[in-house]
Write an enzyme that holds these catalytic residues in place. Structure first.
Site, PDB file in Angstrom:
ATOM      1  N   THR A 199       2.217  -5.002  -4.760  1.00 42.71           N
ATOM      2  CA  THR A 199       3.047  -3.886  -4.286  1.00 42.71           C
ATOM      3  C   THR A 199       3.260  -3.943  -2.772  1.00 42.71           C
ATOM      4  OG1 THR A 199       1.062  -2.497  -4.189  1.00 42.71           O
ATOM      5  CG2 THR A 199       2.403  -2.379  -6.187  1.00 42.71           C
ATOM      6  N   ASP A 200       3.053  -5.104  -2.178  1.00 37.95           N
ATOM      7  CA  ASP A 200       3.234  -5.296  -0.737  1.00 37.95           C
ATOM      8  C   ASP A 200       4.705  -5.147  -0.376  1.00 37.95           C
ATOM      9  OD1 ASP A 200       3.148  -6.174   1.920  1.00 37.95           O
ATOM     10  OD2 ASP A 200       1.724  -7.775   1.480  1.00 37.95           O
ATOM     11  N   ARG A 201       5.000  -4.300   0.629  1.00 38.46           N
ATOM     12  CA  ARG A 201       6.372  -4.124   1.111  1.00 38.46           C
ATOM     13  C   ARG A 201       6.633  -4.910   2.389  1.00 38.46           C
ATOM     14  NH1 ARG A 201       8.306  -1.651  -3.501  1.00 38.46           N
ATOM     15  NH2 ARG A 201       7.099   0.229  -3.983  1.00 38.46           N
ATOM     16  N   VAL A 202       5.606  -5.524   2.959  1.00 30.27           N
ATOM     17  CA  VAL A 202       5.771  -6.308   4.181  1.00 30.27           C
ATOM     18  C   VAL A 202       5.928  -7.781   3.802  1.00 30.27           C
ATOM     19  CG1 VAL A 202       4.792  -6.912   6.437  1.00 30.27           C
ATOM     20  CG2 VAL A 202       4.439  -4.607   5.499  1.00 30.27           C
TER      21      VAL A 202
END
Length: 394
Positions: A339-342
């Site tokens: 779920t990493d947005r970076v």
């Protein structure tokens, strides 16, 4: 209350360790200072004096080959493990570094250092050389006359530190986020020196999409009239705290996933009514604003800008990621947050594929939790057995 601590952790992940249950007490560690003297950067510029802080745990063996280097994330520092005093919070990866833990300090000599241009230059603990430092040629703060530094420059400073400690070989180089980028840069720069690489929530390339995100991170600083093109250190001038706080808030939201803030709902602080007054706020906004401003007061805006540029210059010495990683001789464990947005999961899958095409033994492991990118900073405890197995595999 715990949720507010979690949100503040997006700006200072070390703070979050106080709120996470089950972190074991570890040894007291000492913050030390490495004085490197004159140092030549990759750009050809020379720093007349260089200082960084660092901490260690464990004992270096006679061969100098049982060392582990832990590199920190964008807003972090060398406090990756242990405590500075019994009543102080543990380092951000204390759950996996220490006696008998996954990265076992009874077996390994573990080193973690502050980077050049570290963000936390005003926190009273971090030691770093950067724009805030005094230029001996002028007697004034460097400001934006400080030379641009790259991710490779971070590695070269760490190499000098390790040399001074007698380290000959790294059993592992690792770190989360910007620390993952440093670990990868190490594998390319000194392939013959490294046995294992464990980049956590990282990427093998800072592509145009990420270049622009980094530009968005820093935009509020450049738009703050107090920034003055970096010339705000003189007596009587105010630092660009509003711009820096806004930049830190952008980083905070980018580094989290939706569940981290879901419990706020659409609550509003007492006396506020966003439906009637444009200047009124929602509770989720207020909490992050306050945390960002508190963090801004312990940081420096120019250091933020120099850090974003160092990230943009990741693997800048090589024509491609393939060329850089093709130099590696190590075994790899890539750890990603789905779920990493970076540095999204796709980045890590692409890194794994590049390593496999280069013929390197590599696998991908996921770290999960409600915090998105920050799962790789504060959610590593469940992966302890997998990390231990990675370190003991022949």
């Amino acid at each position: 209350m715990r949720l507010r601590l979690l949100l503040a952790a997006a700006l200072a992940a070390v703070t979050l360790c106080r709120a996470v249950p089950g972190l074991a007490q570890t040894d007291i560690v000492e913050k030390r200072i490495f004085e490197a003297g004159e140092h030549r950067l990759r750009s050809g510029a020379t720093l007349p004096g260089l200082r960084i802080g660092y901490q260690t745990a464990g004992t270096l063996n006679a061969a100098g080959d049982n060392a582990v280097l832990v590199a920190h994330f964008f807003s972090g520092n060398s406090h990756a493990f242990g405590r500075y005093a019994a009543d102080q919070p543990p380092g951000y990866w204390d759950a996996i570094i220490g006696p008998g833990k996954a990265i076992d300090t009874d077996r390994f000599f573990v080193v973690s250092s502050d980077t050049l241009v570290n963000l936390n230059v005003r926190d009273g603990r971090t030691v770093t050389t950067g724009p805030v430092s005094v230029n001996p040629a002028t007697g004034r703060n460097w400001g934006t006359d400080f030379p641009v530094v790259s991710m490779r420059d971070f590695i070269e400073v760490q190499k000098r530190l390790l040399d001074s400690l007698g380290v000959k070989r790294l059993a592992l180089v690792t770190g989360p986020s910007m620390g993952a980028l440093q670990a990868i840069e190490w594998a390319a720069a000194y392939p013959e020196m490294i046995d294992r690489v464990m980049p956590v929530i990282g990427t093998g390339a800072v592509d145009p999409w990420m270049l622009n995100w980094l530009d968005i991170w820093e935009a509020p600083i450049r738009l703050d009239p107090n920034w003055r093109n970096g010339d705000y250190y003189a007596a009587g001038r105010e630092p660009p705290l509003a711009g820096l706080a806004a930049a830190l808030k952008i980083v905070s939201v980018h580094a989290q996933d939706r569940p981290a803030m879901a419990r706020f709902g659409r609550a509003v602080p007492e006396g506020q009514d966003p439906a009637r007054r444009l200047g009124d706020r929602f509770e989720a906004e207020r909490v992050l604003d306050e945390a960002a401003m508190a963090r801004a007061r312990a940081s420096d805006a120019n250091h933020f800008l120099y850090l974003t540029r160092a990230n943009q210059l990741f693997l800048n010495d090589y024509p491609s990621t393939e060329a850089a990683l093709g130099r590696s001789q190590a075994r790899w464990l890539v750890i990603a947050s789905p779920t990493d947005r970076v540095f999204m999961l796709d980045y890590n899958r692409e890194l794994l594929a590049t390593l496999q095409r280069a013929g390197r033994p590599a696998e991908l492991l996921e770290v999960t939790g409600p915090l998105g990118h920050l799962n790789g900073v504060v959610g590593m405890a469940p992966l302890a057995d997998r990390i231990r197995a990675f370190l003991t595999a022949p």
